[in-house]
Write an enzyme that holds these catalytic residues in place. Sequence first.
Site, PDB file in Angstrom:
ATOM      1  N   CYS A 183       0.797  -1.270  -0.050  1.00  0.00           N
ATOM      2  CA  CYS A 183       0.089  -0.034   0.201  1.00  0.00           C
ATOM      3  C   CYS A 183       0.860   1.177   0.057  1.00  0.00           C
ATOM      4  O   CYS A 183       1.929   1.355   0.239  1.00  0.00           O
ATOM      5  CB  CYS A 183      -1.042   0.062   1.225  1.00  0.00           C
ATOM      6  SG  CYS A 183      -0.033   0.360   2.725  1.00  0.00           S
ATOM      7  N   VAL A 184       0.410   2.319  -0.688  1.00  0.00           N
ATOM      8  CA  VAL A 184       0.899   3.728  -0.599  1.00  0.00           C
ATOM      9  C   VAL A 184      -0.181   4.738   0.036  1.00  0.00           C
ATOM     10  O   VAL A 184      -1.348   4.462  -0.481  1.00  0.00           O
ATOM     11  CB  VAL A 184       1.231   3.891  -1.951  1.00  0.00           C
ATOM     12  CG1 VAL A 184       1.668   5.498  -1.931  1.00  0.00           C
ATOM     13  CG2 VAL A 184       2.290   2.972  -2.536  1.00  0.00           C
ATOM     14  N   ARG A 190       0.595   7.233  -7.439  1.00  0.00           N
ATOM     15  CA  ARG A 190       1.217   7.736  -8.690  1.00  0.00           C
ATOM     16  C   ARG A 190       2.685   8.493  -8.824  1.00  0.00           C
ATOM     17  O   ARG A 190       2.827   9.240  -9.669  1.00  0.00           O
ATOM     18  CB  ARG A 190       0.219   8.873  -9.333  1.00  0.00           C
ATOM     19  CG  ARG A 190      -1.336   8.180  -9.383  1.00  0.00           C
ATOM     20  CD  ARG A 190      -2.534   9.122  -9.996  1.00  0.00           C
ATOM     21  NE  ARG A 190      -3.570   8.452 -10.174  1.00  0.00           N
ATOM     22  CZ  ARG A 190      -4.883   8.959 -10.592  1.00  0.00           C
ATOM     23  NH1 ARG A 190      -4.767  10.349 -10.795  1.00  0.00           N
ATOM     24  NH2 ARG A 190      -5.795   8.095 -10.467  1.00  0.00           N
ATOM     25  N   GLY A 192       5.290   6.101  -8.364  1.00  0.00           N
ATOM     26  CA  GLY A 192       6.004   5.000  -8.587  1.00  0.00           C
ATOM     27  C   GLY A 192       6.513   4.372  -7.289  1.00  0.00           C
ATOM     28  O   GLY A 192       7.163   3.619  -7.341  1.00  0.00           O
ATOM     29  N   GLU A 222      -7.873  -3.311 -11.271  1.00  0.00           N
ATOM     30  CA  GLU A 222      -7.032  -3.022 -12.408  1.00  0.00           C
ATOM     31  C   GLU A 222      -5.653  -2.387 -12.092  1.00  0.00           C
ATOM     32  O   GLU A 222      -4.736  -2.705 -12.716  1.00  0.00           O
ATOM     33  CB  GLU A 222      -8.066  -2.447 -13.559  1.00  0.00           C
ATOM     34  CG  GLU A 222      -9.099  -3.114 -14.140  1.00  0.00           C
ATOM     35  CD  GLU A 222      -8.506  -4.418 -14.889  1.00  0.00           C
ATOM     36  OE1 GLU A 222      -7.521  -4.335 -15.300  1.00  0.00           O
ATOM     37  OE2 GLU A 222      -9.279  -5.457 -14.735  1.00  0.00           O
ATOM     38  N   TYR A 228       1.600  -4.778 -11.190  1.00  0.00           N
ATOM     39  CA  TYR A 228       2.315  -6.066 -11.121  1.00  0.00           C
ATOM     40  C   TYR A 228       2.939  -6.857 -12.181  1.00  0.00           C
ATOM     41  O   TYR A 228       4.143  -7.261 -12.407  1.00  0.00           O
ATOM     42  CB  TYR A 228       1.538  -7.374 -10.281  1.00  0.00           C
ATOM     43  CG  TYR A 228       1.153  -6.881  -8.949  1.00  0.00           C
ATOM     44  CD1 TYR A 228       2.020  -6.223  -8.002  1.00  0.00           C
ATOM     45  CD2 TYR A 228       0.018  -6.835  -8.461  1.00  0.00           C
ATOM     46  CE1 TYR A 228       1.713  -5.937  -6.987  1.00  0.00           C
ATOM     47  CE2 TYR A 228      -0.425  -6.694  -7.142  1.00  0.00           C
ATOM     48  CZ  TYR A 228       0.451  -5.890  -6.390  1.00  0.00           C
ATOM     49  OH  TYR A 228       0.020  -5.521  -5.128  1.00  0.00           O
TER      50      TYR A 228
END
Length: 265
Positions: A183-184, A190, A192, A222, A228
């Site tokens: 997770c971010v 967005r 990276g 999606e 991945y």
Amino acid sequence: MAVVTLPNFYPLVNGHLKQSNSFGRRRWCKTFATYQQEVCTEFERIKIDKTFLKIEEACSEDELWSTSKLRVRTFNEFKPTFGIEDHKKYLAEREFEALKERLSGKKEGEKVSCINATLPLSQITSFPEELCSSCKFSHDGEDRVVVGTLDLNKCMSLPNEITGMKPKEIGGDFARAYLSNVCVANECQRNGLAFLLIEKSKLIAQDWGISDLYVHVAVDNEPAKNLYLKCGFVCESEEPAWQARYLDRPRRLLLWMGLPNNYDR
């Protein structure tokens, strides 16, 4: 959009996708991809100066506590209600204790590393105060903020998840690893960061002698699937619909990749 894998999802019910509502739990009633799209509209994206970014294994309980709070913050949808802050703290405490247990290496044949993306507090003045205060920790006299995280799990399988089939030789189970809890922070997506976290996990996995790396993802997620695939994963198998219904969660895909220099089959 949020990039997450669902093993060990909150509130820690072995991968069941549940959401918290005050001090109870309500049944998940929409796809995770839909939830991600809704979350994205609530946050202004922040451009990160990667000069100050560190992606390293967590090395202190202070950092693990901040990691746990980021996961609660990212993996759950909270609505303003009486006692919600106490509930967030309760969930963070559960994940903190579970994370420490996983990292302790008490289970024979299993090894876990928590890998974090962090930024110095002094360089993120534009970040929301709530993110900075809840996910802050101190290391070597510097205050930093956890903005992304994942777990690398060297094990035969994750609870209630599809089991990887590679490598196939005797003893091959101990050359297999899974990513989880990817997770971010919503505001930092967005940039990276998830890609960089996964690249770091590959290097650590190679140091462990891992040849086959796996990750689970919801079939309708999606953004995560695209991430991945970009990282080199391919689909190995798909969870049966009956199993997903039984576990009361979205159906999963199991993605696989062979690590360079360790995979020669």
